[in-house]
Write a protein that holds these residues in place. Structure first.
Motif, short mmCIF file in Angstrom:
data_model
loop_
_atom_site.label_atom_id
_atom_site.label_comp_id
_atom_site.label_asym_id
_atom_site.label_seq_id
_atom_site.Cartn_x
_atom_site.Cartn_y
_atom_site.Cartn_z
N THR A 56 71.73 45.80 -17.03
CA THR A 56 72.18 44.76 -17.37
C THR A 56 73.22 44.27 -16.05
N SER B 65 74.08 40.33 -15.76
CA SER B 65 73.19 39.35 -17.48
C SER B 65 74.81 38.68 -17.50
N LEU C 49 76.02 37.97 -21.68
CA LEU C 49 75.19 39.13 -22.71
C LEU C 49 76.18 40.05 -22.78
N ARG D 142 67.88 39.07 -23.16
CA ARG D 142 67.58 37.56 -22.13
C ARG D 142 66.17 36.93 -22.70
N GLY D 143 66.35 35.41 -22.37
CA GLY D 143 65.51 35.14 -23.77
C GLY D 143 65.91 34.67 -24.74
N GLU E 145 68.80 33.81 -26.48
CA GLU E 145 70.39 32.80 -26.33
C GLU E 145 70.14 32.51 -27.79
N ALA F 103 62.57 33.82 -18.55
CA ALA F 103 63.63 34.58 -19.02
C ALA F 103 62.96 36.57 -18.29
N ALA G 79 64.55 36.49 -14.97
CA ALA G 79 65.60 37.39 -15.24
C ALA G 79 65.76 38.40 -15.42
N LEU G 80 65.32 38.91 -16.20
CA LEU G 80 65.01 41.02 -16.74
C LEU G 80 64.87 40.83 -15.54
N ASP H 96 68.00 41.54 -13.39
CA ASP H 96 68.50 42.18 -14.11
C ASP H 96 68.92 43.35 -13.78
#
Length: 923
Positions: free
Chosen positions: A13, A16, A19, A25-26, A28, A203, A206-207, A210
């Motif tokens: 990541t 990220s 984190l 991711r997703g 949180e 999410a 976002a992954l 990353d």
């Protein structure tokens, strides 16, 4: 995804920030809740359970590992383990996987060896494990994290069902990650369940950023839909895309099962090696895989290197691990069912040939054995025998599976079936055990086999309360048997059945014959059964001295029966010996529920009502832990009678409801008798005296064993019920029985005092009542003395005798000290009623406080002060000379009444109460 990572639920990541671990991711919100739990436990909010649930690959492992990191950073001692699918029969393996590792480990190897030595005593083991964790938690908060908990072995599952509640007041956080199926453990008032649902589109995007950078092609976003929100599958797709440079779309179905792309490119030998590994489980040793491949381990280096380099396996040093269970499942799914079955069967044989235990081979046999596989029958039977004391439920499963594999007409059918009947009975599956035995009997076995099967079915029929059937079958089998051991056991079973009948003389003769046969045969089981039967017969016949003789012999022969000796001695008023017996039992691992039942019976005799109630609550909890509520009716009847003494009729009715349900579910003769008597007491207190008298009458008529047991110690109360119900004949019958009982037990003050008291009530004779008081003053039981003093005082009051006052004062003082508030109120009201004043009636008009310090009993206050002073449950139990189980019961009640959740909060309240100037002497 970074090759070699064992969790496999995340990806690299680079973008990220914030984190600390790939794959968050997703998640949180869930992570924040877990972080808050860690901090609450650390800050003294008490213990808690967090349950992570979800499908494979949904992100449980990475959340668990992140929480472990957070806890370590906040000073927790951590146990981080994992359960494994094919190791579910190894006792305590799942807990041990974490407890024995760490820096330092939560448990030393010496402590664990001590636990393992008592793995067949589940309650003792869990209590000892709780003590060790509690002692560690006194210095630093503790996190116990277990991944893949759905595969936990039976003993670990049992421990996880008990330990969180047992350690609720200590700073211990339990973090359990498993599949979606509801878990039979880790539930309670401090449980947080976190169901992990599929990742949202945001999410997933976002992954993707990353892994691939900020520029994520639209076609990749569309392909990610094939992952259905599963982060592992999404990561596999993204890793494949990143590795190929993003050129050319891949078919979505092959992305979802992305591992197959890697499998297709492997050399055949590597693919075969991985398939062998998938059969052995997610974790396996190179030696086992090599044996199943038929090659030396040194010759598998190339295959192992390729499996690791492609990110399928991770090398932990002592064993190899599929990087994620979904990877193993994908490899395993490519095997045809027939190949899977053959490999599992071969794995079982190889493991046995290598000297491994049946526990290692059985999981493979369960997936592969077919009818007629006699080696599997033997191994399953051996494993069932090994497990029966630890986890009888699992042993019953294995024993019945072994029976299913036996060819229909094979001679071994009866031996295997006998083991299955025994295992099913030990597991409490009585109806299934009887049906299995009857199916075997329907095959018309040889006479000796017939007798042996009837012998093992005797235990089943006893638990089903089929006493008449037990008598019939035992008699028939005795006519066919020649084996002296089987004959002795059958005769002892027959004696047990006859202990419930009307002809106790014949029952005693049968028991004596059984004991003689057992001693000639040299059979331990028959001797235990015969002594137990003789003790029960003596109690039912009202011969307390004989009951003590037989139960003492039984206790000396087998210390597991020490509670029976203690209860028999309680009937003789030998309380000093009982105290010594229970003191020597102390930390004994055998039958703790029965030991605490005996302690409760003693405390009830001593008039320590609060302590007795706590003991009975504890005994019920321990039985519930084991799912064998054999004493539930007696426990609730006694708690109900205690509630009546206190004037808490609502509580008494609640106990009565439980008794009614238990008797309906398990119709036992003794249970029916106790139930009917309790119904009579409640009806009498409610003013329905005629119905109460009829209940006592029917109990005497229908349950002959109650005729003598009612006299210990309830005959006076029963006589009062009969008189208030207008049934003088019943009252006279009861008084006559009490006189006969006293004649049989002349050295027992309670027996002689109760006889005089009962006769004094029937004849309205103050002289007999006075004699009763004199006799009871020489005995150890305060409540019968209080009752006799109260009735004497009332009789003297009616006659205008001034000696009434001291008799009533004695009764009032005893009842008050015991906490029998309703009876104390009745005695205080008597002089006012006699003087024509409206004396305040009883019946629960002075309810106890439900909450706050004033709601605590004297024993609870002692426990509260000890815990607040830094004692563990164990050291508090030693200071109070009680069981740690009872301390735990007191502590749960204290927390409920004070609305606190931890020892830290309790200490603050105790300190405040100490500042308020409430010394122990005031209690």
């Amino acid at each position: 995804m970074t090759p070699g990572r064992p969790d496999g639920e995340g990806v690299a990541t680079p973008g990220s920030a914030g984190l600390s671990r790939p794959g968050l991711r997703g998640r949180e919100a869930e992570l924040e809740r877990l972080r808050a739990l860690v901090e609450a436990v650390r800050d003294g909010e008490g213990g808690a359970v967090a349950s992570l649930r979800g499908e494979p690959g949904i992100g449980k492992t990475v959340l668990l590992e992140e929480t472990v990191s957070i806890a370590r950073a906040r000073g927790f001692a951590v146990s981080h383990g994992r359960a494994e699918e094919l190791h579910e029969l190894a006792p305590l393996a799942s807990l041990a996987s974490g407890l024995l590792h760490g820096d330092p480990p939560l448990l030393s190897s010496t402590d664990f060896a001590d636990l393992a030595g008592h793995h067949d005593q589940r309650v003792w083991l869990v209590e000892r494990l709780a003590q060790l964790i509690e002692e560690r938690a006194a210095a630093t908060p503790v996190l116990v994290a277990i991944d893949d908990v759905q595969w936990a072995d039976p003993l670990s599952r049992f421990a996880l069902g008990v330990l969180p509640a047992r350690l609720l007041s200590s700073p211990v956080l339990w973090l359990l990650a498993g599949r979606n199926a509801p878990e039979p453990y880790g539930q309670g008032p401090r449980t947080t369940t976190l169901p992990l649902r599929p990742l949202s589109g945001t999410a997933l995007a976002a992954l993707a950023r990353d892994v691939l950078g900020e520029d994520v092609p639209e076609r990749v976003a569309r392909l990610l839909d094939g992952a259905a929100g599963n982060p592992f599958l999404a990561s596999e797709m993204l890793t494949g895309i990143a590795a190929s440079g993003g050129d050319g779309p891949q078919p979505p179905e092959r992305l979802v099962l992305g591992v197959r792309d890697r499998l297709a490119g492997l050399r055949p030998d590597t693919l075969h090696f991985l398939r062998i590994g998938s059969v052995l489980g997610r974790a396996f040793t190179l030696a086992d895989a090599a044996a199943l491949c038929g090659r030396p381990a040194s010759g598998l280096g190339a295959e192992l290197d390729e499996a690791i380099s492609t990110g399928l396996l991770h090398d932990e040093g002592e064993r190899l691990l599929f990087r994620h269970d979904l990877l193993r499942q994908a490899v395993y799914a490519d095997l045809t069912p027939s190949v899977r079955r053959a490999l599992h069967r071969e794995a079982a044989s190889r493991l046995v040939a290598a000297g491994r235990s049946s526990v290692d081979a059985v999981p493979h046999l369960l997936k592969s054995a077919e009818p007629g596989d006699l080696e599997a029958v033997g191994l399953l039977g051996a494993a069932a025998t090994d497990m029966i004391a630890v986890m009888p439920e699992r042993a019953a499963d294995l024993a019945t599976r072994a029976l299913e594999l036996v060819p229909r007409h094979a001679p071994m059918m009866f031996d295997v079936g006998e083991r299955a009947v025994v295992a099913l009975t030990r597991a409490g599956r009585y109806t299934r055990a009887r049906d299995t035995g009857d199916a075997l009997l329907a095959r018309r076995p040889p006479l000796e086999v017939f007798a042996r099967l009837q012998c093992v079915l005797g235990d089943t029929l006893w638990h089903l309360d089929e006493v008449h059937e037990l008598t019939r079958r035992s008699t028939a089998a005795l006519a066919a048997v020649t084996d002296p051991v089987v004959r002795a056991r059958l005769t002892a079973r027959l004696a047990m059945a006859r202990s419930r009948g009307r002809d106790l003389g014949a029952a005693r003769e049968t028991g004596e014959r059984a004991l003689a046969e057992a001693e000639r045969a040299g059979d331990r089981e028959a001797r235990v059964l015969a002594l137990w039967a003789l003790g029960e017969i003596a109690l039912n016949a009202g011969d307390c001295a004989a009951a003590v003789e037989h139960h003492t012999a039984l206790s000396v022969f087998d210390t597991a029966f020490l509670p029976e000796e203690a209860v028999a001695r309680i009937h003789t008023d030998d309380f000093d010996t009982v105290r010594r017996l229970l003191g020597t039992a102390g930390d004994a691992p055998l039958r703790p529920a029965m030991l605490i039942w005996a302690q409760g019976t003693l405390n009830m005799g001593l008039g320590r009502l609060d302590d007795a109630d706590a003991d009975f609550v504890t005994a019920e909890r321990l039985e519930a832990d084991l799912h064998v509520p054999g004493n539930l009716v007696n426990i609730r009847v006694n708690r109900g009678l205690l509630a009546m003494l206190r004037g808490d009729r609502d509580a008494a009715r609640e106990h009565l409801d439980v008794v009614r349900a238990a008797v309906a579910a398990r119709p036992n003769t003794g249970n029916h008798a106790a139930h009917q008597y309790f119904e009579a007491v409640v009806a009498d207190a409610g003013g329905d005296h005629a119905a109460a008298a009829e209940l006592v009458r029917s109990a005497q008529r229908d349950h002959p064993l109650l005729r003598w047991r009612l006299l210990r110690p309830h005959v006076v109360q029963a006589v009062g019920i009969a008189l208030r119900g207008g049934d003088r004949n019943l009252a006279e019958d009861l008084a006559a029985q009490a006189g006969e009982h006293a004649a049989r037990n002349p050295s027992v003050p309670t027996a002689r005092g109760a006889a005089a008291h009962a006769a004094g009530l029937v004849d309205a004779d103050p002289g007999l009542l006075e004699r009763s008081v004199r006799v009871l003053l020489t005995g150890p039981r305060p409540l019968p003395l209080a009752a006799a003093s109260a009735d004497l005082g009332r009789a003297l009051l009616t006659a205008g005798d001034p000696a009434a006052a001291p008799a009533l004062a004695r009764a009032h003082d005893i009842y008050t000290r015991a906490g029998a508030d309703a009876e104390a109120d009745r005695v205080r009201a008597d002089p006012e009623r006699a003087a024509g004043r409206s004396g305040r009636r009883t019946g629960g008009l002075r309810p106890r406080h439900g909450q706050g310090w004033d709601a605590l009993t004297a024993s609870e206050r002692k426990v509260a002060r000890l815990i607040a002073a830094g004692h563990t449950n164990r050291s508090a139990a030693e200071a109070l000379v009680v069981s740690p189980h009872t301390v735990n019961t007191h502590l749960a009640s204290i927390f409920r009444k004070l609305s606190v959740r931890s020892r830290v909060h309790l200490a603050r309240i105790v300190l405040a109460e100490g500042d308020a100037g409430k010394p122990p002497a005031a209690e």
